[in-house]
Motif scaffolding. Structure first.
Motif, PDB file in Angstrom:
ATOM      1  N   GLU A 173     109.412 -34.167   7.902  1.00  0.00           N
ATOM      2  CA  GLU A 173     108.684 -32.899   7.918  1.00  0.00           C
ATOM      3  C   GLU A 173     107.795 -32.853   9.161  1.00  0.00           C
ATOM      4  N   PRO A 174     108.221 -32.101  10.194  1.00  0.00           N
ATOM      5  CA  PRO A 174     107.453 -32.090  11.443  1.00  0.00           C
ATOM      6  C   PRO A 174     106.063 -31.480  11.313  1.00  0.00           C
ATOM      7  N   ASP A 175     105.865 -30.600  10.326  1.00  0.00           N
ATOM      8  CA  ASP A 175     104.546 -29.991  10.121  1.00  0.00           C
ATOM      9  C   ASP A 175     103.783 -30.740   9.031  1.00  0.00           C
ATOM     10  N   ALA A 176     103.816 -32.055   9.099  1.00  0.00           N
ATOM     11  CA  ALA A 176     103.189 -32.893   8.074  1.00  0.00           C
ATOM     12  C   ALA A 176     101.685 -32.727   8.040  1.00  0.00           C
ATOM     13  N   GLY A 177     101.060 -32.469   9.180  1.00  0.00           N
ATOM     14  CA  GLY A 177      99.606 -32.435   9.243  1.00  0.00           C
ATOM     15  C   GLY A 177      98.968 -31.535   8.208  1.00  0.00           C
ATOM     16  N   ARG A 178      99.518 -30.358   8.008  1.00  0.00           N
ATOM     17  CA  ARG A 178      98.936 -29.390   7.071  1.00  0.00           C
ATOM     18  C   ARG A 178      99.224 -29.742   5.613  1.00  0.00           C
ATOM     19  N   ARG A 179     100.112 -30.701   5.404  1.00  0.00           N
ATOM     20  CA  ARG A 179     100.511 -31.073   4.047  1.00  0.00           C
ATOM     21  C   ARG A 179      99.819 -32.339   3.536  1.00  0.00           C
ATOM     22  N   MET A 180      98.971 -32.941   4.325  1.00  0.00           N
ATOM     23  CA  MET A 180      98.416 -34.241   3.967  1.00  0.00           C
ATOM     24  C   MET A 180      97.642 -34.208   2.652  1.00  0.00           C
ATOM     25  N   LEU A 181      96.769 -33.227   2.488  1.00  0.00           N
ATOM     26  CA  LEU A 181      96.004 -33.106   1.249  1.00  0.00           C
ATOM     27  C   LEU A 181      96.935 -32.886   0.073  1.00  0.00           C
ATOM     28  N   SER A 182      97.904 -32.004   0.215  1.00  0.00           N
ATOM     29  CA  SER A 182      98.848 -31.715  -0.854  1.00  0.00           C
ATOM     30  C   SER A 182      99.617 -32.968  -1.265  1.00  0.00           C
ATOM     31  N   TRP A 183     100.085 -33.736  -0.284  1.00  0.00           N
ATOM     32  CA  TRP A 183     100.826 -34.960  -0.589  1.00  0.00           C
ATOM     33  C   TRP A 183      99.957 -35.975  -1.306  1.00  0.00           C
ATOM     34  N   ALA A 184      98.697 -36.116  -0.885  1.00  0.00           N
ATOM     35  CA  ALA A 184      97.796 -37.064  -1.542  1.00  0.00           C
ATOM     36  C   ALA A 184      97.567 -36.670  -2.999  1.00  0.00           C
ATOM     37  N   LEU A 185      97.384 -35.382  -3.249  1.00  0.00           N
ATOM     38  CA  LEU A 185      97.214 -34.912  -4.619  1.00  0.00           C
ATOM     39  C   LEU A 185      98.473 -35.195  -5.445  1.00  0.00           C
ATOM     40  N   ALA A 186      99.633 -34.954  -4.860  1.00  0.00           N
ATOM     41  CA  ALA A 186     100.896 -35.195  -5.571  1.00  0.00           C
ATOM     42  C   ALA A 186     101.113 -36.678  -5.843  1.00  0.00           C
ATOM     43  N   ALA A 187     100.515 -37.531  -5.010  1.00  0.00           N
ATOM     44  CA  ALA A 187     100.616 -38.980  -5.219  1.00  0.00           C
ATOM     45  C   ALA A 187      99.667 -39.468  -6.302  1.00  0.00           C
ATOM     46  N   GLY A 188      98.835 -38.556  -6.819  1.00  0.00           N
ATOM     47  CA  GLY A 188      97.964 -38.900  -7.928  1.00  0.00           C
ATOM     48  C   GLY A 188      96.534 -39.214  -7.566  1.00  0.00           C
ATOM     49  N   VAL A 189      96.134 -38.951  -6.328  1.00  0.00           N
ATOM     50  CA  VAL A 189      94.756 -39.211  -5.932  1.00  0.00           C
ATOM     51  C   VAL A 189      93.882 -38.049  -6.394  1.00  0.00           C
ATOM     52  N   PRO A 190      92.809 -38.304  -7.146  1.00  0.00           N
ATOM     53  CA  PRO A 190      91.914 -37.209  -7.534  1.00  0.00           C
ATOM     54  C   PRO A 190      91.309 -36.547  -6.300  1.00  0.00           C
ATOM     55  N   LYS A 191      91.186 -35.230  -6.346  1.00  0.00           N
ATOM     56  CA  LYS A 191      90.720 -34.520  -5.155  1.00  0.00           C
ATOM     57  C   LYS A 191      89.344 -34.986  -4.719  1.00  0.00           C
ATOM     58  N   ALA A 192      88.508 -35.374  -5.664  1.00  0.00           N
ATOM     59  CA  ALA A 192      87.165 -35.840  -5.316  1.00  0.00           C
ATOM     60  C   ALA A 192      87.198 -37.133  -4.511  1.00  0.00           C
ATOM     61  N   GLN A 193      88.340 -37.844  -4.534  1.00  0.00           N
ATOM     62  CA  GLN A 193      88.461 -39.107  -3.809  1.00  0.00           C
ATOM     63  C   GLN A 193      89.173 -38.943  -2.461  1.00  0.00           C
ATOM     64  N   ILE A 194      89.433 -37.706  -2.061  1.00  0.00           N
ATOM     65  CA  ILE A 194      90.156 -37.440  -0.813  1.00  0.00           C
ATOM     66  C   ILE A 194      89.236 -36.737   0.180  1.00  0.00           C
ATOM     67  N   THR A 195      89.179 -37.249   1.383  1.00  0.00           N
ATOM     68  CA  THR A 195      88.550 -36.544   2.499  1.00  0.00           C
ATOM     69  C   THR A 195      89.667 -36.115   3.449  1.00  0.00           C
ATOM     70  N   ALA A 196      89.826 -34.813   3.605  1.00  0.00           N
ATOM     71  CA  ALA A 196      90.884 -34.267   4.459  1.00  0.00           C
ATOM     72  C   ALA A 196      90.254 -33.633   5.694  1.00  0.00           C
ATOM     73  N   THR A 197      90.690 -34.062   6.859  1.00  0.00           N
ATOM     74  CA  THR A 197      90.132 -33.575   8.117  1.00  0.00           C
ATOM     75  C   THR A 197      91.268 -33.295   9.102  1.00  0.00           C
ATOM     76  N   ALA A 198      90.897 -32.838  10.274  1.00  0.00           N
ATOM     77  CA  ALA A 198      91.862 -32.651  11.362  1.00  0.00           C
ATOM     78  C   ALA A 198      91.180 -33.006  12.676  1.00  0.00           C
ATOM     79  N   SER A 199      91.983 -33.441  13.621  1.00  0.00           N
ATOM     80  CA  SER A 199      91.493 -33.697  14.964  1.00  0.00           C
ATOM     81  C   SER A 199      92.613 -33.354  15.937  1.00  0.00           C
ATOM     82  N   ALA A 200      92.362 -33.535  17.202  1.00  0.00           N
ATOM     83  CA  ALA A 200      93.361 -33.116  18.191  1.00  0.00           C
ATOM     84  C   ALA A 200      93.414 -34.085  19.354  1.00  0.00           C
ATOM     85  N   TRP A 201      94.594 -34.190  19.908  1.00  0.00           N
ATOM     86  CA  TRP A 201      94.764 -34.766  21.229  1.00  0.00           C
ATOM     87  C   TRP A 201      94.875 -33.603  22.206  1.00  0.00           C
ATOM     88  N   CYS A 202      94.212 -33.724  23.330  1.00  0.00           N
ATOM     89  CA  CYS A 202      94.303 -32.700  24.364  1.00  0.00           C
ATOM     90  C   CYS A 202      94.554 -33.376  25.699  1.00  0.00           C
TER      91      CYS A 202
END
Length: 270
Positions: A173-202
């Motif tokens: 899935e080339p657009d994995a970045g936007r799916r990271m939170l969703s995948w973590a939730l599907a893996a069974g991680v409680p949302k309160a235990q997930i920190t989801a962020t973004a950064s960039a290379w320029c």
């Protein structure tokens, strides 16, 4: 279930990946590290991130794994030795079926790995399994559709489209970045235990642009990406030549600029 790595391990790919360090590729994780931690680095490639992580846990240990690239691991070992890093081990293993016991590591880290897997949720479950209670699972992945560049280039636009087709044909899935939170939730991680962020290379300085353009100028002709694009009918040799020329021409422009968005997650295991 097996994963097919889109880029392969051609020298042009390894040169590109060898630029990566803990500081420029997993800065979101570094504040969570302590000197005694034991870390698993999944899909370690040439080992430059792995070795820089090892320096940050001088009283701990880092294990870097690759699924099948034994020769790449030899290069990673040589890099660690040249850097004087000794608290590090490399091994062959598969994140979809890790060969480590439960609760083996304080941190399980994967950079630019989940996007290439047929089942990233299973991979996260395996990463969670081998993390200790209270430990961390951390991952960072490109969001390919969110890449942007200037000036416009027909060759780079063709590469961008073709690359997405090849990754998806490999089961990734080339657009994995936007799916990271969703995948973590599907893996069974409680949302309160997930920190989801973004950064960039320029890439904008002359040196950055020359390096980025030159690696892709070669990669579109010589890496596993090129082989897959041709074999599956996503591109002709003429198309690959157009992509390569596009990168070369773009890299010579004085106002060349490239932005690269990546999604990140830090999951605390309860």
């Amino acid at each position: 279930m097996s994963a097919q790595y889109t880029h392969g391990h051609h020298d042009s790919v390894l040169r590109s990946h060898s630029w990566r360090t803990a500081q420029n590729s997993c800065a979101y994780l570094l504040s969570s590290l302590t000197p005694t931690m034991h870390i698993l680095d999944v899909g370690c490639g040439p080992g430059t991130i792995t070795a820089s992580l090892a320096r940050l846990v001088p009283l701990g240990h880092v294990t870097g794994i690759e699924r099948s690239a034994a020769d790449v691991l030899q290069n990673a070992r040589a890099h660690a030795a040249a850097q004087g890093v000794t608290n590090i081990t490399y091994a062959l293993d598969d994140v979809l079926a890790l060969g480590f016991p439960d609760a083996s590591f304080d941190v399980v880290h994967a950079h630019q790995v989940l996007q290439h897997l047929p089942d990233p949720i299973l991979a996260l479950k395996e990463m969670l399994r081998v993390a200790k209670p209270g430990g961390i699972v951390a991952a960072r992945n490109t969001d390919f559709a969110a890449m942007t560049w200037f000036p416009e280039s027909e060759g780079i636009s063709l590469w961008h489209k073709t690359h997405q087709q090849v990754v998806r044909s490999n089961g990734g899935e080339p657009d994995a970045g936007r799916r990271m939170l969703s995948w973590a939730l599907a893996a069974g991680v409680p949302k309160a235990q997930i920190t989801a962020t973004a950064s960039a290379w320029c890439y904008s300085t002359p040196a950055e642009i020359a390096w980025w353009a030159s690696t892709w100028e070669e990669r579109v002709l010589s890496s596993e990406f090129a082989t897959s694009a041709l074999e599956r009918g996503f591109a002709t040799q003429a198309d690959l030549d157009t992509m390569s020329r596009g990168w070369k021409t773009w890299g010579a422009q004085p106002d060349a600029w490239f932005g690269h968005l990546l999604g990140e997650i830090v999951c605390r295991k309860v």
